[in-house]
Design a protein around this motif. Sequence first.
Motif, PDB file in Angstrom:
ATOM      1  N   TYR A   1      30.242 128.457 -38.081  1.00  0.00           N
ATOM      2  CA  TYR A   1      30.920 127.177 -38.255  1.00  0.00           C
ATOM      3  C   TYR A   1      32.012 127.355 -39.301  1.00  0.00           C
ATOM      4  O   TYR A   1      31.727 127.570 -40.479  1.00  0.00           O
ATOM      5  CB  TYR A   1      29.919 126.100 -38.664  1.00  0.00           C
ATOM      6  CG  TYR A   1      28.949 125.773 -37.558  1.00  0.00           C
ATOM      7  CD1 TYR A   1      29.399 125.251 -36.346  1.00  0.00           C
ATOM      8  CD2 TYR A   1      27.583 125.995 -37.701  1.00  0.00           C
ATOM      9  CE1 TYR A   1      28.521 124.958 -35.315  1.00  0.00           C
ATOM     10  CE2 TYR A   1      26.692 125.697 -36.672  1.00  0.00           C
ATOM     11  CZ  TYR A   1      27.173 125.181 -35.488  1.00  0.00           C
ATOM     12  OH  TYR A   1      26.304 124.891 -34.460  1.00  0.00           O
ATOM     13  N   ALA A   2      33.249 127.284 -38.841  1.00  0.00           N
ATOM     14  CA  ALA A   2      34.402 127.534 -39.702  1.00  0.00           C
ATOM     15  C   ALA A   2      34.976 126.220 -40.206  1.00  0.00           C
ATOM     16  O   ALA A   2      34.969 125.213 -39.491  1.00  0.00           O
ATOM     17  CB  ALA A   2      35.469 128.313 -38.942  1.00  0.00           C
ATOM     18  N   PRO A   3      35.509 126.205 -41.425  1.00  0.00           N
ATOM     19  CA  PRO A   3      36.086 124.978 -41.970  1.00  0.00           C
ATOM     20  C   PRO A   3      37.441 124.670 -41.343  1.00  0.00           C
ATOM     21  O   PRO A   3      38.132 125.575 -40.868  1.00  0.00           O
ATOM     22  CB  PRO A   3      36.238 125.305 -43.462  1.00  0.00           C
ATOM     23  CG  PRO A   3      36.455 126.791 -43.483  1.00  0.00           C
ATOM     24  CD  PRO A   3      35.596 127.334 -42.376  1.00  0.00           C
ATOM     25  N   PRO A   4      37.850 123.412 -41.333  1.00  0.00           N
ATOM     26  CA  PRO A   4      39.174 123.071 -40.814  1.00  0.00           C
ATOM     27  C   PRO A   4      40.269 123.594 -41.736  1.00  0.00           C
ATOM     28  O   PRO A   4      40.020 123.949 -42.886  1.00  0.00           O
ATOM     29  CB  PRO A   4      39.160 121.542 -40.782  1.00  0.00           C
ATOM     30  CG  PRO A   4      38.156 121.152 -41.822  1.00  0.00           C
ATOM     31  CD  PRO A   4      37.114 122.224 -41.804  1.00  0.00           C
ATOM     32  N   GLY A   5      41.488 123.631 -41.221  1.00  0.00           N
ATOM     33  CA  GLY A   5      42.630 124.088 -41.995  1.00  0.00           C
ATOM     34  C   GLY A   5      43.858 124.065 -41.110  1.00  0.00           C
ATOM     35  O   GLY A   5      43.846 123.491 -40.023  1.00  0.00           O
ATOM     36  N   THR A   6      44.913 124.703 -41.568  1.00  0.00           N
ATOM     37  CA  THR A   6      46.114 124.814 -40.751  1.00  0.00           C
ATOM     38  C   THR A   6      45.906 125.876 -39.674  1.00  0.00           C
ATOM     39  O   THR A   6      44.943 126.664 -39.724  1.00  0.00           O
ATOM     40  CB  THR A   6      47.322 125.209 -41.605  1.00  0.00           C
ATOM     41  OG1 THR A   6      47.105 126.545 -42.130  1.00  0.00           O
ATOM     42  CG2 THR A   6      47.514 124.242 -42.767  1.00  0.00           C
ATOM     43  N   LEU A   7      46.816 125.921 -38.724  1.00  0.00           N
ATOM     44  CA  LEU A   7      46.739 126.943 -37.682  1.00  0.00           C
ATOM     45  C   LEU A   7      46.794 128.331 -38.294  1.00  0.00           C
ATOM     46  O   LEU A   7      46.045 129.232 -37.882  1.00  0.00           O
ATOM     47  CB  LEU A   7      47.889 126.754 -36.681  1.00  0.00           C
ATOM     48  CG  LEU A   7      48.004 127.801 -35.573  1.00  0.00           C
ATOM     49  CD1 LEU A   7      46.738 127.874 -34.738  1.00  0.00           C
ATOM     50  CD2 LEU A   7      49.214 127.493 -34.680  1.00  0.00           C
TER      51      LEU A   7
END
Length: 445
Positions: free
Chosen positions: A235-241
């Motif tokens: 499960y990866a955290p959100p962020g920019t592309l």
Amino acid sequence: MARQIKLGLRLYGVGGPGQHGLWKDRRVPNDASIDIDWYIAQAKAAEAALFDTLFIVDSQFIDHTYPPHYLNRLEPLTLLSAVATHTRHLGLVGTLSTTYNSPFNVARRFASLDHISRGRAGWNVVTSFDTGTSRNYGLEEHLDYATRYGRAHEHVAVVRGLWDSYEDDAFPADVERGVFLDPSKLHALNHRGEHFAVAGPLNISRSPQGQPVIFQAGVSDEGRTLAAAVAEGIYAPPGTLEETSAYYADVKTRTAAAGRNPDHLLIFLGAAPVVGATDDEAHRTARDIYEADNDFDRKLGQFGRAFGAHDFSQYDLDAPFPDVSELAERGGRTRGAEIVQRAREEGLTLRQTVEAFTTFRPSPFTGTPTTIADTIETWFRARSFDGLNLGFRTLEDLERFAAEVLPVLRSRGLVRSEYDADTLRGNLGLPIPENRHTAARAVTV
């Protein structure tokens, strides 16, 4: 087979991080977080939309500043066992800490869920960063980072060893011969390591998918290393592309370096889509959602989570950010270090630091169904994720996403049109791990 997007659903009942006021929404029962019927309804909607997983987050420490859902919620495996009896295909992923659970109990509980669900269980491996949890387990201090991750590596190895206690054909159950068990197919573990001594064997057989799927959610260097070594989903955290693509590439590279097939580790990016009739409407809705929870005192209370639930209200808000770097070492170290570094480099006060890290950042997946589908496709093809771990405020929001966004993605061949299998591994495209004792026997023949 063409690469397709995997879909996960995470649930926060009456409101998790950034959703402190959700319990006031009349569409959400104010006891949703302990209402099994609410969870079952969400699970059925996700399964109808052909999602891969239902994900239950957990922690075992609270204080009055925590989000409403954290204050009063069901234990993950008990919850998922109930949901299992109302679903047929949806994967069921629960969080259990390696820091505050013994391997034997973890192995038995997840193996039980795997059988109850007929092969749909997944374990989200965490090391716990809420330092207050230690006092709920008779410890004065939370374990340091190195110890927690060393323990996690060994813990997972022991659990997997216990899951292999029985070979797949250990139970002939031959009535005519009077043979229920083939004892040559039962194996004690006899593990003795730095953190655990576990004899085994486990008293439950392997499920249709062999073993539950291992998930992990680490962002730190240690977390990424653990994921590369043992995880099958992360499960990866959100962020920019750019940020998410860099994270994806790093974890996949580490997985290959660990001697594993990178395609056997699926990265699920956290996302909270906001769908609107127009892009402007969706962005206004996203802003309204943020403003509904934009309370500084609440944000200040939550700010302490990365520092072991530290109380920042004791400081002068307009004085320089306090020196609390040592507190992050036993808490959420990566996030804490990021906060401390930025505050120091930019000379921020406590008030400015809180505001800087809680400013409005709309999900990139905000807009009309076509806009959201276009963005999802762009990010997926750029290899910033293999799947999305989606959060919705209400069941209606989930159903709208399923009814309006998924058909666009489905028409492009980016998400499935039917389930591929009955097990979680089958739907995720992951191999069934061969029992180690069966494999060893094959080598010696």
